[in-house]
Write a protein that holds these residues in place. Structure first.
Motif, PDB file in Angstrom:
ATOM      1  N   PHE A  23       0.814  -1.222   0.000  1.00 52.46           N
ATOM      2  CA  PHE A  23       0.000   0.000   0.000  1.00 52.46           C
ATOM      3  C   PHE A  23       0.851   1.279   0.000  1.00 52.46           C
ATOM      4  O   PHE A  23       0.304   2.382   0.069  1.00 52.46           O
ATOM      5  CB  PHE A  23      -0.952   0.005   1.200  1.00 52.46           C
ATOM      6  CG  PHE A  23      -2.052  -1.004   1.077  1.00 52.46           C
ATOM      7  CD1 PHE A  23      -3.165  -0.747   0.296  1.00 52.46           C
ATOM      8  CD2 PHE A  23      -1.974  -2.224   1.731  1.00 52.46           C
ATOM      9  CE1 PHE A  23      -4.182  -1.683   0.165  1.00 52.46           C
ATOM     10  CE2 PHE A  23      -2.985  -3.172   1.609  1.00 52.46           C
ATOM     11  CZ  PHE A  23      -4.093  -2.900   0.825  1.00 52.46           C
ATOM     12  N   ILE A  24       2.159   1.142  -0.090  1.00 62.91           N
ATOM     13  CA  ILE A  24       3.024   2.319  -0.200  1.00 62.91           C
ATOM     14  C   ILE A  24       2.750   3.028  -1.522  1.00 62.91           C
ATOM     15  O   ILE A  24       2.622   2.392  -2.576  1.00 62.91           O
ATOM     16  CB  ILE A  24       4.505   1.912  -0.112  1.00 62.91           C
ATOM     17  CG1 ILE A  24       4.830   1.379   1.290  1.00 62.91           C
ATOM     18  CG2 ILE A  24       5.424   3.075  -0.467  1.00 62.91           C
ATOM     19  CD1 ILE A  24       6.227   0.804   1.411  1.00 62.91           C
ATOM     20  N   ASN A  25       2.649   4.342  -1.478  1.00 64.64           N
ATOM     21  CA  ASN A  25       2.397   5.118  -2.686  1.00 64.64           C
ATOM     22  C   ASN A  25       3.694   5.419  -3.426  1.00 64.64           C
ATOM     23  O   ASN A  25       4.678   5.863  -2.825  1.00 64.64           O
ATOM     24  CB  ASN A  25       1.693   6.434  -2.347  1.00 64.64           C
ATOM     25  CG  ASN A  25       0.186   6.272  -2.303  1.00 64.64           C
ATOM     26  OD1 ASN A  25      -0.475   6.240  -3.333  1.00 64.64           O
ATOM     27  ND2 ASN A  25      -0.346   6.147  -1.100  1.00 64.64           N
ATOM     28  N   VAL A  26       3.683   5.184  -4.716  1.00 66.68           N
ATOM     29  CA  VAL A  26       4.789   5.524  -5.595  1.00 66.68           C
ATOM     30  C   VAL A  26       4.223   6.375  -6.723  1.00 66.68           C
ATOM     31  O   VAL A  26       3.367   5.904  -7.487  1.00 66.68           O
ATOM     32  CB  VAL A  26       5.462   4.254  -6.173  1.00 66.68           C
ATOM     33  CG1 VAL A  26       6.563   4.640  -7.157  1.00 66.68           C
ATOM     34  CG2 VAL A  26       6.029   3.390  -5.056  1.00 66.68           C
ATOM     35  N   TYR A  27       4.643   7.614  -6.780  1.00 65.42           N
ATOM     36  CA  TYR A  27       4.107   8.564  -7.762  1.00 65.42           C
ATOM     37  C   TYR A  27       2.574   8.609  -7.690  1.00 65.42           C
ATOM     38  O   TYR A  27       1.879   8.468  -8.698  1.00 65.42           O
ATOM     39  CB  TYR A  27       4.588   8.221  -9.169  1.00 65.42           C
ATOM     40  CG  TYR A  27       6.098   8.218  -9.311  1.00 65.42           C
ATOM     41  CD1 TYR A  27       6.874   9.220  -8.754  1.00 65.42           C
ATOM     42  CD2 TYR A  27       6.747   7.183  -9.978  1.00 65.42           C
ATOM     43  CE1 TYR A  27       8.261   9.209  -8.866  1.00 65.42           C
ATOM     44  CE2 TYR A  27       8.135   7.163 -10.099  1.00 65.42           C
ATOM     45  CZ  TYR A  27       8.882   8.190  -9.536  1.00 65.42           C
ATOM     46  OH  TYR A  27      10.255   8.169  -9.650  1.00 65.42           O
ATOM     47  N   ASP A  28       2.069   8.757  -6.480  1.00 65.81           N
ATOM     48  CA  ASP A  28       0.633   8.957  -6.216  1.00 65.81           C
ATOM     49  C   ASP A  28      -0.233   7.746  -6.557  1.00 65.81           C
ATOM     50  O   ASP A  28      -1.429   7.883  -6.842  1.00 65.81           O
ATOM     51  CB  ASP A  28       0.102  10.191  -6.963  1.00 65.81           C
ATOM     52  CG  ASP A  28       0.807  11.460  -6.528  1.00 65.81           C
ATOM     53  OD1 ASP A  28       1.054  11.616  -5.312  1.00 65.81           O
ATOM     54  OD2 ASP A  28       1.125  12.285  -7.392  1.00 65.81           O
ATOM     55  N   LEU A 229       9.941   2.775 -13.572  1.00 67.60           N
ATOM     56  CA  LEU A 229       8.803   3.624 -13.939  1.00 67.60           C
ATOM     57  C   LEU A 229       9.276   4.892 -14.633  1.00 67.60           C
ATOM     58  O   LEU A 229       8.685   5.313 -15.635  1.00 67.60           O
ATOM     59  CB  LEU A 229       7.992   3.991 -12.692  1.00 67.60           C
ATOM     60  CG  LEU A 229       7.221   2.866 -12.010  1.00 67.60           C
ATOM     61  CD1 LEU A 229       6.509   3.397 -10.769  1.00 67.60           C
ATOM     62  CD2 LEU A 229       6.215   2.232 -12.960  1.00 67.60           C
ATOM     63  N   LYS A 230      10.336   5.499 -14.135  1.00 67.82           N
ATOM     64  CA  LYS A 230      10.856   6.718 -14.737  1.00 67.82           C
ATOM     65  C   LYS A 230      11.410   6.433 -16.128  1.00 67.82           C
ATOM     66  O   LYS A 230      11.206   7.224 -17.061  1.00 67.82           O
ATOM     67  CB  LYS A 230      11.948   7.325 -13.862  1.00 67.82           C
ATOM     68  CG  LYS A 230      12.414   8.688 -14.345  1.00 67.82           C
ATOM     69  CD  LYS A 230      13.453   9.280 -13.407  1.00 67.82           C
ATOM     70  CE  LYS A 230      13.802  10.718 -13.824  1.00 67.82           C
ATOM     71  NZ  LYS A 230      14.294  10.800 -15.210  1.00 67.82           N
ATOM     72  N   ALA A 231      12.084   5.307 -16.294  1.00 68.84           N
ATOM     73  CA  ALA A 231      12.623   4.948 -17.611  1.00 68.84           C
ATOM     74  C   ALA A 231      11.504   4.754 -18.616  1.00 68.84           C
ATOM     75  O   ALA A 231      11.593   5.200 -19.760  1.00 68.84           O
ATOM     76  CB  ALA A 231      13.472   3.679 -17.496  1.00 68.84           C
ATOM     77  N   ASP A 232      10.427   4.084 -18.198  1.00 68.54           N
ATOM     78  CA  ASP A 232       9.280   3.882 -19.093  1.00 68.54           C
ATOM     79  C   ASP A 232       8.655   5.209 -19.480  1.00 68.54           C
ATOM     80  O   ASP A 232       8.268   5.438 -20.628  1.00 68.54           O
ATOM     81  CB  ASP A 232       8.224   3.001 -18.421  1.00 68.54           C
ATOM     82  CG  ASP A 232       8.661   1.544 -18.345  1.00 68.54           C
ATOM     83  OD1 ASP A 232       9.620   1.184 -19.064  1.00 68.54           O
ATOM     84  OD2 ASP A 232       8.058   0.779 -17.569  1.00 68.54           O
ATOM     85  N   LYS A 233       8.560   6.130 -18.523  1.00 69.09           N
ATOM     86  CA  LYS A 233       7.976   7.441 -18.794  1.00 69.09           C
ATOM     87  C   LYS A 233       8.866   8.216 -19.771  1.00 69.09           C
ATOM     88  O   LYS A 233       8.378   8.851 -20.713  1.00 69.09           O
ATOM     89  CB  LYS A 233       7.804   8.217 -17.491  1.00 69.09           C
ATOM     90  CG  LYS A 233       7.074   9.552 -17.651  1.00 69.09           C
ATOM     91  CD  LYS A 233       6.969  10.271 -16.315  1.00 69.09           C
ATOM     92  CE  LYS A 233       6.093   9.521 -15.337  1.00 69.09           C
ATOM     93  NZ  LYS A 233       5.875  10.285 -14.071  1.00 69.09           N
ATOM     94  N   ASP A 234      10.171   8.154 -19.563  1.00 66.98           N
ATOM     95  CA  ASP A 234      11.093   8.862 -20.449  1.00 66.98           C
ATOM     96  C   ASP A 234      11.025   8.309 -21.866  1.00 66.98           C
ATOM     97  O   ASP A 234      11.054   9.054 -22.852  1.00 66.98           O
ATOM     98  CB  ASP A 234      12.524   8.747 -19.922  1.00 66.98           C
ATOM     99  CG  ASP A 234      12.745   9.576 -18.657  1.00 66.98           C
ATOM    100  OD1 ASP A 234      11.889  10.425 -18.361  1.00 66.98           O
ATOM    101  OD2 ASP A 234      13.759   9.355 -17.978  1.00 66.98           O
TER     102      ASP A 234
END
Length: 238
Positions: A23-28, A229-234
């Motif tokens: 349940f930890i939030n990662v990028y909201d 996640l950041k790599a996929d977004k980039d």
């Protein structure tokens, strides 16, 4: 029918957080929702069952509604161990699934569910009756002879790293969990559905895997997940 059984019954003490790591939030967005989205988006998944830690069921339902996880049909309580949690999930489906329905078991804290891996697990299970996600082992493995030395190694060509998702025909996995818990076979320690099946004498079949399919156990794992996640977004931005 293909049913995903997502196991999220752990408390996650090793992560050192005040809430369960799923349940930890990662990028909201909660880690668990990333996991559920992989099954929600896959066209061959008909329903999702979540095996969840007590006290968090309402939170899970609320997040599912918020993020559009409408394939989620059931949330049930986990057990004291991973094997008990999987057993609870399987037994809850006894009046909902037929013998040949495919059950895909997956860790709730493996949020990078690759679509091609999930597809291959389903295809292999349809063909052989079960399928386990696997990858070659690329490191050398030595057997400890004592505390400080070794004289034996295991050829890495003979090894596979196996994780989730794993798929089983419902009739077989339901039988297996009754057999295992009634006779105390393959249910202790770090055992899981796959190791239990082997201890019960079943042959397992390999399906495709992915190095991105990381399990979020420590803070370092969480940072790696964020990097993916950041790599996929980039890549998407390019």
């Amino acid at each position: 029918m293909n049913v995903a059984v997502v196991i999220a019954g752990g408390s996650g003490h090793r992560m050192g957080q005040d809430i369960p790591k799923q349940f930890i939030n990662v990028y909201d967005k909660p880690v668990l929702i990333y996991t559920l989205e992989g099954f929600q988006k896959h066209p061959q998944i008909d329903a999702i069952e979540l095996v969840c830690i007590d006290g968090w069921h309402d939170v899970a339902w609320a997040y599912a509604k918020q993020f559009g996880i409408n394939k989620l049909k059931w949330i049930i309580s986990g057990g004291n161990t991973g094997q008990e949690s999987i057993r609870n999930g399987i037994f809850n489906l006894e009046d909902k699934c037929s013998e040949d329905d495919i059950i895909i078991i997956h860790d709730g804290i493996r949020p990078l569910v690759d679509e091609t891996v999930l597809s291959d697990v389903i295809v292999k299970c349809e063909k052989y009756g079960n399928a386990v996600t696997s990858m070659p082992y690329n490191e050398q493995i030595f057997v400890a002879d004592d505390d400080i030395s070794t004289v034996k190694y295991i050829p890495r060509e003979t090894l596979r790293r196996v994780s989730t998702p794993q798929a089983y025909k419902f009739g077989k996995i339901d039988w297996a969990y009754h057999e295992a818990f009634e006779n105390e076979i393959g249910i202790y320690g770090s055992s899981y559905a796959n190791t239990m099946m082997v201890e019960l004498g079943e042959r397992l079949y390999f399906a495709a895997g992915s190095d991105k399919n990381i399990k979020l156990t420590t803070k370092d794992d969480l940072e790696m997940f964020k990097a993916y996640l950041k790599a996929d977004k980039d890549n998407w931005l390019k």
